[in-house]
Design a protein around this motif. Structure first.
Motif, short mmCIF file in Angstrom:
data_model
loop_
_atom_site.label_atom_id
_atom_site.label_comp_id
_atom_site.label_asym_id
_atom_site.label_seq_id
_atom_site.Cartn_x
_atom_site.Cartn_y
_atom_site.Cartn_z
N LEU A 62 -0.93 7.23 5.95
CA LEU A 62 -1.99 7.49 6.92
C LEU A 62 -1.47 8.48 7.96
O LEU A 62 -0.44 8.22 8.61
N ASN A 98 0.85 -1.19 0.00
CA ASN A 98 0.00 0.00 0.00
C ASN A 98 0.89 1.24 0.00
O ASN A 98 1.67 1.45 0.93
N SER A 99 0.77 2.06 -1.03
CA SER A 99 1.60 3.25 -1.13
C SER A 99 0.96 4.46 -0.46
O SER A 99 1.55 5.55 -0.44
N ASP A 100 -0.26 4.30 0.07
CA ASP A 100 -0.91 5.41 0.76
C ASP A 100 -0.15 5.74 2.05
O ASP A 100 0.58 4.92 2.60
#
Length: 208
Positions: A173, A169-171
């Protein structure tokens, strides 16, 4: 070759300031809020009985350094921990002192914030439960130290930047909130529990 690489990585990790601090029985911000019994064992310099796999911690450190190197050119008002090792010390009401290196912070009027970078294996747990108590205590201690040295003000923002170390996941948070001075007494109670147990040769709470 694999064994030689692993050995080199482990020896390199043993030379890092954080590992040396733990080996010397000194509590840092990341030790606070997880498990009081584990913190007590750190104070007593009681090493693990079984081999410890430090790979996830090494990956996390590598990501920290890469991210901070990438950000420093575009974020000139920020100080980055891996780019100079700027250490700060929070003094708790009991007199206990906790020292460490914040990942990134800025005392400019437009920013007035401190963030701690965390690498995790996916975001599901954090999205469901929010930052762990350890993560909350750690970022608060950095803020407290910076406030005490007049680098931040009490209306500063404290937060965590979560990145997925699995690479799936390149997101990114972000979890942030305003500094809460009431947490200082809570952290002090946690720390003094550990110090009391160490001084009186007793056990303390096994939070984990």
């Amino acid at each position: 070759i694999a064994a030689q690489i692993t050995g080199a990585l482990n020896r390199f990790n043993e030379r890092t300031p954080r590992t040396k601090q733990s080996r010397d029985g000194i509590l840092g911000p990341s030790d606070i809020g997880f498990c009081r019994m584990k913190a007590l064992l750190t104070l007593q310099q009681a090493g693990p009985l079984d081999p410890v796999d430090n790979w996830s911690a090494m990956v996390g450190t590598a990501i920290h350094n890469y991210v901070e190197e990438a950000l420093k050119a575009d974020w000139p008002s920020y100080t980055f921990g891996s780019q100079g090792g700027r250490r700060v010390t929070a003094t708790l009401p009991s007199g206990a002192k906790i020292s460490g290196t914040p990942d990134m912070w800025s005392g400019s009027l437009d920013d007035n914030c401190v963030y701690d970078i965390k690498t995790v294996n996916g975001f599901e747990w954090t999205k469901r439960n929010g930052p762990s108590l350890s993560h909350i205590y750690q970022r608060h201690l950095y803020a407290l130290a910076l406030i005490q040295e007049d680098s931040l003000t009490e209306d500063c923002t404290v937060g965590n930047i979560y990145m997925d170390r699995s690479g799936a996941n390149s997101d990114i948070l972000i979890v942030e909130e305003k500094y809460n001075p009431d947490l200082t007494a809570e952290i002090d109670t946690w720390v003094t529990d550990v110090i009391y147990a160490a001084e009186h040769n007793e056990e303390t709470a096994r939070d984990v």
